[in-house]
Write a protein that holds these residues in place. Structure first.
Motif, PDB file in Angstrom:
ATOM      1  N   VAL A  51       3.733  -3.321   0.785  1.00 40.93           N
ATOM      2  CA  VAL A  51       2.404  -3.018   1.333  1.00 40.93           C
ATOM      3  C   VAL A  51       1.702  -2.043   0.395  1.00 40.93           C
ATOM      4  O   VAL A  51       2.338  -1.153  -0.186  1.00 40.93           O
ATOM      5  CB  VAL A  51       2.498  -2.443   2.763  1.00 40.93           C
ATOM      6  CG1 VAL A  51       3.049  -3.484   3.719  1.00 40.93           C
ATOM      7  CG2 VAL A  51       3.363  -1.204   2.803  1.00 40.93           C
ATOM      8  N   GLU A  52       0.390  -2.225   0.257  1.00 40.23           N
ATOM      9  CA  GLU A  52      -0.382  -1.408  -0.667  1.00 40.23           C
ATOM     10  C   GLU A  52      -1.743  -1.091  -0.063  1.00 40.23           C
ATOM     11  O   GLU A  52      -2.301  -1.876   0.705  1.00 40.23           O
ATOM     12  CB  GLU A  52      -0.581  -2.136  -2.000  1.00 40.23           C
ATOM     13  CG  GLU A  52       0.698  -2.543  -2.689  1.00 40.23           C
ATOM     14  CD  GLU A  52       0.448  -3.239  -4.009  1.00 40.23           C
ATOM     15  OE1 GLU A  52      -0.726  -3.231  -4.470  1.00 40.23           O
ATOM     16  OE2 GLU A  52       1.388  -3.781  -4.582  1.00 40.23           O
ATOM     17  N   GLY A  53      -2.274   0.046  -0.428  1.00 36.73           N
ATOM     18  CA  GLY A  53      -3.614   0.432  -0.008  1.00 36.73           C
ATOM     19  C   GLY A  53      -4.210   1.399  -1.008  1.00 36.73           C
ATOM     20  O   GLY A  53      -3.490   2.227  -1.590  1.00 36.73           O
ATOM     21  N   GLY A  54      -5.523   1.274  -1.258  1.00 34.39           N
ATOM     22  CA  GLY A  54      -6.139   2.163  -2.226  1.00 34.39           C
ATOM     23  C   GLY A  54      -7.629   1.946  -2.344  1.00 34.39           C
ATOM     24  O   GLY A  54      -8.297   1.476  -1.406  1.00 34.39           O
ATOM     25  N   VAL A  55      -8.160   2.267  -3.498  1.00 38.79           N
ATOM     26  CA  VAL A  55      -9.597   2.179  -3.762  1.00 38.79           C
ATOM     27  C   VAL A  55      -9.829   1.201  -4.903  1.00 38.79           C
ATOM     28  O   VAL A  55      -8.942   0.951  -5.729  1.00 38.79           O
ATOM     29  CB  VAL A  55     -10.193   3.554  -4.110  1.00 38.79           C
ATOM     30  CG1 VAL A  55     -10.085   4.495  -2.928  1.00 38.79           C
ATOM     31  CG2 VAL A  55      -9.489   4.158  -5.322  1.00 38.79           C
ATOM     32  N   ALA A  56     -11.028   0.647  -4.940  1.00 38.74           N
ATOM     33  CA  ALA A  56     -11.390  -0.315  -5.978  1.00 38.74           C
ATOM     34  C   ALA A  56     -12.818  -0.037  -6.442  1.00 38.74           C
ATOM     35  O   ALA A  56     -13.662   0.425  -5.658  1.00 38.74           O
ATOM     36  CB  ALA A  56     -11.269  -1.748  -5.463  1.00 38.74           C
ATOM     37  N   TRP A  57     -13.064  -0.299  -7.701  1.00 41.00           N
ATOM     38  CA  TRP A  57     -14.410  -0.172  -8.281  1.00 41.00           C
ATOM     39  C   TRP A  57     -14.798  -1.521  -8.856  1.00 41.00           C
ATOM     40  O   TRP A  57     -14.065  -2.106  -9.650  1.00 41.00           O
ATOM     41  CB  TRP A  57     -14.416   0.900  -9.362  1.00 41.00           C
ATOM     42  CG  TRP A  57     -15.730   1.037 -10.068  1.00 41.00           C
ATOM     43  CD1 TRP A  57     -16.793   1.806  -9.697  1.00 41.00           C
ATOM     44  CD2 TRP A  57     -16.119   0.376 -11.280  1.00 41.00           C
ATOM     45  NE1 TRP A  57     -17.820   1.658 -10.599  1.00 41.00           N
ATOM     46  CE2 TRP A  57     -17.431   0.794 -11.578  1.00 41.00           C
ATOM     47  CE3 TRP A  57     -15.483  -0.523 -12.123  1.00 41.00           C
ATOM     48  CZ2 TRP A  57     -18.125   0.342 -12.701  1.00 41.00           C
ATOM     49  CZ3 TRP A  57     -16.171  -0.987 -13.250  1.00 41.00           C
ATOM     50  CH2 TRP A  57     -17.472  -0.539 -13.528  1.00 41.00           C
ATOM     51  N   VAL A 101      -0.694  -7.079   1.128  1.00 43.74           N
ATOM     52  CA  VAL A 101       0.680  -7.256   1.584  1.00 43.74           C
ATOM     53  C   VAL A 101       1.305  -8.320   0.698  1.00 43.74           C
ATOM     54  O   VAL A 101       0.742  -9.413   0.546  1.00 43.74           O
ATOM     55  CB  VAL A 101       0.759  -7.670   3.062  1.00 43.74           C
ATOM     56  CG1 VAL A 101       2.209  -7.909   3.466  1.00 43.74           C
ATOM     57  CG2 VAL A 101       0.125  -6.616   3.954  1.00 43.74           C
ATOM     58  N   GLY A 102       2.453  -8.012   0.107  1.00 43.92           N
ATOM     59  CA  GLY A 102       3.108  -8.953  -0.793  1.00 43.92           C
ATOM     60  C   GLY A 102       4.544  -9.211  -0.406  1.00 43.92           C
ATOM     61  O   GLY A 102       5.132  -8.503   0.422  1.00 43.92           O
ATOM     62  N   PHE A 103       5.109 -10.243  -1.019  1.00 47.09           N
ATOM     63  CA  PHE A 103       6.515 -10.578  -0.815  1.00 47.09           C
ATOM     64  C   PHE A 103       7.110 -10.920  -2.172  1.00 47.09           C
ATOM     65  O   PHE A 103       6.558 -11.754  -2.911  1.00 47.09           O
ATOM     66  CB  PHE A 103       6.665 -11.774   0.129  1.00 47.09           C
ATOM     67  CG  PHE A 103       8.094 -12.139   0.422  1.00 47.09           C
ATOM     68  CD1 PHE A 103       8.856 -11.378   1.294  1.00 47.09           C
ATOM     69  CD2 PHE A 103       8.680 -13.231  -0.202  1.00 47.09           C
ATOM     70  CE1 PHE A 103      10.174 -11.705   1.558  1.00 47.09           C
ATOM     71  CE2 PHE A 103      10.003 -13.574   0.050  1.00 47.09           C
ATOM     72  CZ  PHE A 103      10.755 -12.796   0.938  1.00 47.09           C
ATOM     73  N   THR A 104       8.223 -10.278  -2.517  1.00 45.05           N
ATOM     74  CA  THR A 104       8.845 -10.490  -3.820  1.00 45.05           C
ATOM     75  C   THR A 104       9.782 -11.696  -3.760  1.00 45.05           C
ATOM     76  O   THR A 104      10.789 -11.684  -3.059  1.00 45.05           O
ATOM     77  CB  THR A 104       9.631  -9.239  -4.247  1.00 45.05           C
ATOM     78  OG1 THR A 104      10.560  -8.882  -3.218  1.00 45.05           O
ATOM     79  CG2 THR A 104       8.689  -8.075  -4.480  1.00 45.05           C
ATOM     80  N   LEU A 105       9.438 -12.733  -4.503  1.00 46.36           N
ATOM     81  CA  LEU A 105      10.301 -13.905  -4.597  1.00 46.36           C
ATOM     82  C   LEU A 105      11.526 -13.603  -5.458  1.00 46.36           C
ATOM     83  O   LEU A 105      12.639 -14.058  -5.169  1.00 46.36           O
ATOM     84  CB  LEU A 105       9.516 -15.076  -5.182  1.00 46.36           C
ATOM     85  CG  LEU A 105       8.246 -15.470  -4.409  1.00 46.36           C
ATOM     86  CD1 LEU A 105       7.494 -16.539  -5.173  1.00 46.36           C
ATOM     87  CD2 LEU A 105       8.574 -15.930  -3.007  1.00 46.36           C
ATOM     88  N   ALA A 239      -6.917   1.118  -7.901  1.00 51.86           N
ATOM     89  CA  ALA A 239      -5.772   2.027  -7.904  1.00 51.86           C
ATOM     90  C   ALA A 239      -5.272   2.132  -6.473  1.00 51.86           C
ATOM     91  O   ALA A 239      -6.060   2.286  -5.544  1.00 51.86           O
ATOM     92  CB  ALA A 239      -6.163   3.405  -8.443  1.00 51.86           C
ATOM     93  N   SER A 240      -3.963   2.038  -6.299  1.00 50.60           N
ATOM     94  CA  SER A 240      -3.419   2.020  -4.942  1.00 50.60           C
ATOM     95  C   SER A 240      -2.020   2.625  -4.916  1.00 50.60           C
ATOM     96  O   SER A 240      -1.379   2.836  -5.941  1.00 50.60           O
ATOM     97  CB  SER A 240      -3.390   0.591  -4.393  1.00 50.60           C
ATOM     98  OG  SER A 240      -2.621  -0.259  -5.231  1.00 50.60           O
ATOM     99  N   LEU A 241      -1.544   2.862  -3.701  1.00 50.24           N
ATOM    100  CA  LEU A 241      -0.189   3.336  -3.439  1.00 50.24           C
ATOM    101  C   LEU A 241       0.597   2.182  -2.866  1.00 50.24           C
ATOM    102  O   LEU A 241       0.121   1.498  -1.962  1.00 50.24           O
ATOM    103  CB  LEU A 241      -0.230   4.499  -2.451  1.00 50.24           C
ATOM    104  CG  LEU A 241       1.099   5.160  -2.097  1.00 50.24           C
ATOM    105  CD1 LEU A 241       1.621   5.965  -3.281  1.00 50.24           C
ATOM    106  CD2 LEU A 241       0.928   6.062  -0.875  1.00 50.24           C
ATOM    107  N   PHE A 242       1.807   1.928  -3.401  1.00 53.12           N
ATOM    108  CA  PHE A 242       2.608   0.808  -2.892  1.00 53.12           C
ATOM    109  C   PHE A 242       3.920   1.315  -2.290  1.00 53.12           C
ATOM    110  O   PHE A 242       4.486   2.314  -2.735  1.00 53.12           O
ATOM    111  CB  PHE A 242       2.862  -0.239  -3.986  1.00 53.12           C
ATOM    112  CG  PHE A 242       3.851   0.161  -5.037  1.00 53.12           C
ATOM    113  CD1 PHE A 242       5.224  -0.003  -4.848  1.00 53.12           C
ATOM    114  CD2 PHE A 242       3.418   0.699  -6.231  1.00 53.12           C
ATOM    115  CE1 PHE A 242       6.123   0.361  -5.828  1.00 53.12           C
ATOM    116  CE2 PHE A 242       4.313   1.069  -7.232  1.00 53.12           C
ATOM    117  CZ  PHE A 242       5.689   0.899  -7.028  1.00 53.12           C
ATOM    118  N   LEU A 243       4.390   0.582  -1.305  1.00 50.52           N
ATOM    119  CA  LEU A 243       5.643   0.895  -0.630  1.00 50.52           C
ATOM    120  C   LEU A 243       6.408  -0.410  -0.426  1.00 50.52           C
ATOM    121  O   LEU A 243       5.896  -1.347   0.200  1.00 50.52           O
ATOM    122  CB  LEU A 243       5.390   1.562   0.722  1.00 50.52           C
ATOM    123  CG  LEU A 243       6.628   1.833   1.592  1.00 50.52           C
ATOM    124  CD1 LEU A 243       7.574   2.807   0.890  1.00 50.52           C
ATOM    125  CD2 LEU A 243       6.210   2.362   2.955  1.00 50.52           C
TER     126      LEU A 243
END
Length: 245
Positions: A51-57, A101-105, A239-243
């Motif tokens: 999961v990731e969340g952040g800002v975009a320009w 939201v991502g999933f690593t294959l 730029a974002s923070l991922f977990l």
């Protein structure tokens, strides 16, 4: 080990065997260091949700040019018009927020879906006005949504002990609201780009990883608000923070 006469150096007995042994030890040491670095390189774990969340320009782009013209009294079947002024319109640069939201294959390949929200403005630049100087007019503010999906491939290289670069490619659905959200324009976005992850924690076999991500994309926009109905190209920086769960 018996050294052939051709490899003997006068006054330096056994020099060649020692050089060969040192060379072999150096090769083994370099191989061990390279293997250790490959194992220590941070990576996402396979079959994990990220999961990731952040800002975009988002960069600005043109959406059409036009001229205000009058008919003249010149002679001929098709007299040239008289230009009162010219107008260039664009969608302005804007900051926004993004979530994915991502999933690593695999540790190197992931799929992700997400969204982005921003509020750019439609602006107008007036030039060649016969009665006034060139000026810039700020038009209405849009509410812009992007719903996207992408593939992310982590490159088999690293930049330091905590940084891994990646490439990304994908597309999405663009939705722009204007005229006090009474009118809707829709379109498509296709993009490709590069980026990197910086691990603050994990990345070497632990169940959870935490870090920062940045990416730079080149976008191709089709549809949406555009007076010429042309495809437009513009950049996006995020730029974002991922977990990794």
């Amino acid at each position: 080990m018996k050294v052939p006469e051709v490899l003997r150096v006068p006054g330096v007995p056994g020099l060649v065997p020692r050089v060969l042994r040192c060379w072999g030890a150096g090769v083994l040491m370099c191989w061990s260091v390279a293997s250790a670095n490959a194992q220590e390189a941070p990576s996402l774990q396979a079959h994990r949700v990220v999961v990731e969340g952040g800002v975009a320009w988002s960069g600005g782009y043109a959406i059409g040019d036009t001229d205000a013209q009058l008919r003249t009294n010149a002679t001929g079947t098709a007299p040239p018009p008289f230009t009162l002024f010219s107008v260039s319109s664009d969608v302005s640069r804007a900051a926004g927020v993004t979530a994915r939201v991502g999933f690593t294959l695999t540790p190197q390949l992931a799929v992700e879906v997400g969204g982005q929200f921003g509020m750019p403005r439609v602006g107008f630049s007036i030039s060649q006005d016969v009665e006034a100087a060139a000026q810039r007019l700020e038009g209405e503010q849009l509410k812009q949504y992007l719903f996207e999906g992408a593939l992310v491939w982590q490159l088999p290289v690293r930049l330091g002990s905590r940084v891994r670069p990646f490439v990304i490619g994908g597309g999405g659905y663009l939705r722009q609201l204007h005229e006090e959200r009474t009118l809707v324009e829709t379109g498509q976005i296709y993009y490709g780009g590069i980026g990197a992850r910086y691990w603050l924690r994990g990345g070497s076999g632990q169940a959870r990883s935490l870090g920062l991500r940045g990416d730079l994309r080149v976008n191709l926009r089709r549809g949406g608000i555009d007076f010429d109905n042309k495809a437009r190209v513009f950049p996006t920086l995020a730029a974002s923070l991922f977990l990794s769960l």
